[in-house]
Design an enzyme around this catalytic site. Structure first.
Site, PDB file in Angstrom:
ATOM      1  N   HIS A 138       0.875  -1.179   0.000  1.00 12.50           N
ATOM      2  CA  HIS A 138       0.000   0.000   0.000  1.00 12.50           C
ATOM      3  C   HIS A 138       0.913   1.230   0.000  1.00 12.50           C
ATOM      4  O   HIS A 138       2.026   1.165   0.520  1.00 12.50           O
ATOM      5  CB  HIS A 138      -0.827  -0.066   1.292  1.00 12.50           C
ATOM      6  N   ASP A 215       3.267  -4.328   8.143  1.00 13.24           N
ATOM      7  CA  ASP A 215       2.042  -3.546   7.994  1.00 13.24           C
ATOM      8  C   ASP A 215       0.887  -4.536   8.133  1.00 13.24           C
ATOM      9  O   ASP A 215       0.607  -5.297   7.210  1.00 13.24           O
ATOM     10  CB  ASP A 215       2.061  -2.864   6.616  1.00 13.24           C
ATOM     11  N   GLN A 218      -4.365  -5.010   7.133  1.00 11.54           N
ATOM     12  CA  GLN A 218      -5.390  -5.908   6.582  1.00 11.54           C
ATOM     13  C   GLN A 218      -5.360  -7.288   7.241  1.00 11.54           C
ATOM     14  O   GLN A 218      -6.199  -8.126   6.903  1.00 11.54           O
ATOM     15  CB  GLN A 218      -5.199  -6.058   5.065  1.00 11.54           C
ATOM     16  N   LYS A 241     -10.233  -0.573  10.692  1.00 18.23           N
ATOM     17  CA  LYS A 241     -10.394  -1.780   9.867  1.00 18.23           C
ATOM     18  C   LYS A 241     -10.740  -2.985  10.734  1.00 18.23           C
ATOM     19  O   LYS A 241     -11.011  -4.071  10.234  1.00 18.23           O
ATOM     20  CB  LYS A 241      -9.104  -2.056   9.095  1.00 18.23           C
ATOM     21  N   CYS A 379      -4.949   2.668  -3.474  1.00 14.87           N
ATOM     22  CA  CYS A 379      -3.702   3.178  -2.871  1.00 14.87           C
ATOM     23  C   CYS A 379      -2.580   2.163  -3.042  1.00 14.87           C
ATOM     24  O   CYS A 379      -1.739   1.993  -2.137  1.00 14.87           O
ATOM     25  CB  CYS A 379      -3.881   3.531  -1.400  1.00 14.87           C
TER      26      CYS A 379
HETATM   27  N1  C6P Z   1      -6.208   0.651   3.071  1.00 14.11           N
HETATM   28  C1  C6P Z   1      -8.053   0.326   1.522  1.00 14.11           C
HETATM   29  O1  C6P Z   1      -9.131   0.634   1.006  1.00 14.11           O
HETATM   30  P1  C6P Z   1      -4.736   3.805   7.480  1.00 14.11           P
HETATM   31  O2  C6P Z   1      -5.443   4.604   6.415  1.00 14.11           O
HETATM   32  O3  C6P Z   1      -3.551   4.512   8.032  1.00 14.11           O
HETATM   33  O4  C6P Z   1      -5.666   3.274   8.518  1.00 14.11           O
HETATM   34  O5  C6P Z   1      -4.213   2.478   6.736  1.00 14.11           O
HETATM   35  C2  C6P Z   1      -3.376   2.578   5.629  1.00 14.11           C
HETATM   36  C3  C6P Z   1      -3.153   1.227   5.058  1.00 14.11           C
HETATM   37  C4  C6P Z   1      -1.905   0.646   5.197  1.00 14.11           C
HETATM   38  N2  C6P Z   1      -1.657  -0.599   4.767  1.00 14.11           N
HETATM   39  C5  C6P Z   1      -2.606  -1.337   4.176  1.00 14.11           C
HETATM   40  C6  C6P Z   1      -2.282  -2.729   3.734  1.00 14.11           C
HETATM   41  C7  C6P Z   1      -3.885  -0.795   3.985  1.00 14.11           C
HETATM   42  O6  C6P Z   1      -4.817  -1.537   3.400  1.00 14.11           O
HETATM   43  C8  C6P Z   1      -4.157   0.526   4.409  1.00 14.11           C
HETATM   44  C9  C6P Z   1      -5.491   1.170   4.150  1.00 14.11           C
HETATM   45  C10 C6P Z   1      -7.562   1.095   2.724  1.00 14.11           C
HETATM   46  O7  C6P Z   1      -7.390  -0.609   1.100  1.00 14.11           O
HETATM   47  C11 C6P Z   1      -7.685   2.571   2.518  1.00 14.11           C
HETATM   48  S1  C6P Z   1      -6.639   3.179   1.269  1.00 14.11           S
END
Ligand code: C6P
Length: 422
Positions: A138, A215, A218, A241, A379
């Protein structure tokens, strides 16, 4: 503290066994209608819906415990501090960290990666050094590393993907060298659902004394996380999430490393003493929590952890595996649909393209049918580039989704094929 010793959610609120219809009743948003049709919410990778217990925990904190933390001697402040630190202990249990001080409350995974890149990694990178990531990342696990590499004259290396959306492990191993100072990989890909072999990646990196950041944005909603078993140095998660509130997340960091790191931001609460001549920093985690934190968010996050643990991550994983297999079979049978991301180990995500139909049209027509998915690059533009597509349609599942909702997705796709004559 182990997972077993975590304070459990109020037993009355906790579902006794995995019963999806019973579970759905806990989530007010799941009974919404859109365009006169029941909502089928299949956009869980973007953000999840919240159970009543989380909404109530946050609202109750505002009603009964609203005060700043770690600052006051009055009763409400003591109560607020207890709730905030209690949430930290719940997160400690959730990821099975050895010590509650290893949990830093942050805004989310993005914030956590930026923290580690701009403190830990920055102090270790010299010109010519390398940071290794994968082609699945991401943007949150790419750009912070690019920024720090640029600043330090270091280089970002990327282990590429095979056609199924799995990291080429031979290349991953080959790219690890004496120049590698940091590895940063996603546990589960948001755009394809690939589950990375993080255990093996950590083993390979550690064999060369390279620290690893995972990370876990997910992974945490779908899998049991055990940072001690993984042995990673850092692990990042986002509350929103995981059926918790937005604007809060947790960074797990090994205590000795956190204790050796410079602060991320300066301000109140992250200090021991301040004078105009010099400042002595507080110990972790306070060192990394400058300013008034998202207290209500942390409390809601704690309630989300209670909720997940009350159902059981193992039950969640087993149910979702069945649902993903069902959805994959149905989707693969739709003429003109191409699944992007067919890794052997996958979780909760179905990314696909339909011949001659733009993903945004797919999303818009499905929306009219009450089916919410995400369309675009998610993203993860480098993943789209890898497959030569500008965008995909992505249905992402949670434990409260049903086969009937998957059937509605499939019926919506039939309508799209009719409309576009494909
Ligand atoms: N993915 C998606 O629709 P935040 O926004 O900081 O809570 O998470 C960022 C992020 C980082 N790593 C992974 C693997 C992610 O999936 C995400 C966020 C969302 O896939 C919003 S772009």
């Amino acid at each position: 503290m182990t997972i077993d010793t975590i304070p459990k959610t109020d037993a009355k609120k906790a579902p006794a066994a995995f019963d999806v219809e019973r579970i759905r009743k806990d989530f007010p948003a799941l009974s919404l209608s859109v365009y006169g049709k029941p909502l089928a919410y299949l956009d869980n990778a973007a953000t999840s819906q919240k159970p009543e217990s989380v909404i109530e925990a946050e609202a109750n904190w505002y009603r009964e415990s609203c005060a700043n933390v770690h600052r006051g001697v009055h009763a409400l402040s003591v109560r607020a501090t207890a709730a905030y630190e209690g949430a930290r202990r719940k997160l400690q249990g959730f990821v099975n960290a050895a010590d509650a001080r290893e949990i830093v409350f942050v805004k989310g995974t993005t914030d956590a990666v930026n923290l580690v890149a701009s403190t830990f990694a920055k102090s270790r990178l010299d010109p010519g050094d390398e940071v290794l990531i994968t082609g699945l990342e991401h943007h949150s696990n790419i750009v912070p590393w690019q920024l720090v590499c640029e600043e330090r004259g270091a280089k970002l290396r990327v282990a590429r993907l095979n056609d199924d959306g799995e990291v080429d492990m031979e290349e991953f191993e080959r790219l690890l060298s004496s120049r590698t100072k940091m590895v940063a990989v996603s546990h589960i890909s948001n755009s394809l659902g690939t589950i990375n072999p993080v255990e093996r990646m950590i083993e390979l990196a550690h064999a060369r004394d390279v620290p690893v950041m995972i990370d876990g944005a997910q992974a945490a909603p779908h899998k049991r996380i055990d940072v001690q078993a993984l042995g990673c140095e850092f692990y990042a998660i986002s509350s929103h999430k995981m059926f918790g509130p937005t604007g809060v997340g947790a960074l797990y960091g090994r205590l000795d490393l956190l204790a050796s790191m410079r602060p991320y931001q300066g301000g109140g609460e992250m200090i021991r003493t301040v004078s105009f001549e010099s400042t002595e920093y507080a110990e972790p985690p306070a060192r990394f929590e400058a300013g008034t934190p998202n207290i209500a968010g942390a409390v809601g996050f704690g309630a989300a952890v209670d909720y997940l643990l009350a159902i059981g991550l193992d039950k969640i994983e087993a149910y979702e595996e069945g649902l993903l297999a069902y959805a994959t079979e149905k989707l693969s049978a739709v003429p003109g649909v191409r699944l992007i991301g067919t890794a052997r180990h996958k979780a909760a995500v179905l990314s696909f393209v339909i011949d001659d139909v733009h993903a945004h049209d797919v999303g818009t027509i499905l929306d009219q049918e009450g089916v919410a998915i995400r369309t675009g690059h998610h993203c993860a533009q480098p993943v789209m580039d890898r497959y030569g597509v500008p965008a995909t349609s992505r249905a992402s599942l949670a434990f409260y989704n049903t086969r009937e909702e998957v059937d509605r997705l499939i019926a919506g796709l039939a309508k799209i094929r009719e409309v576009f004559g494909v």
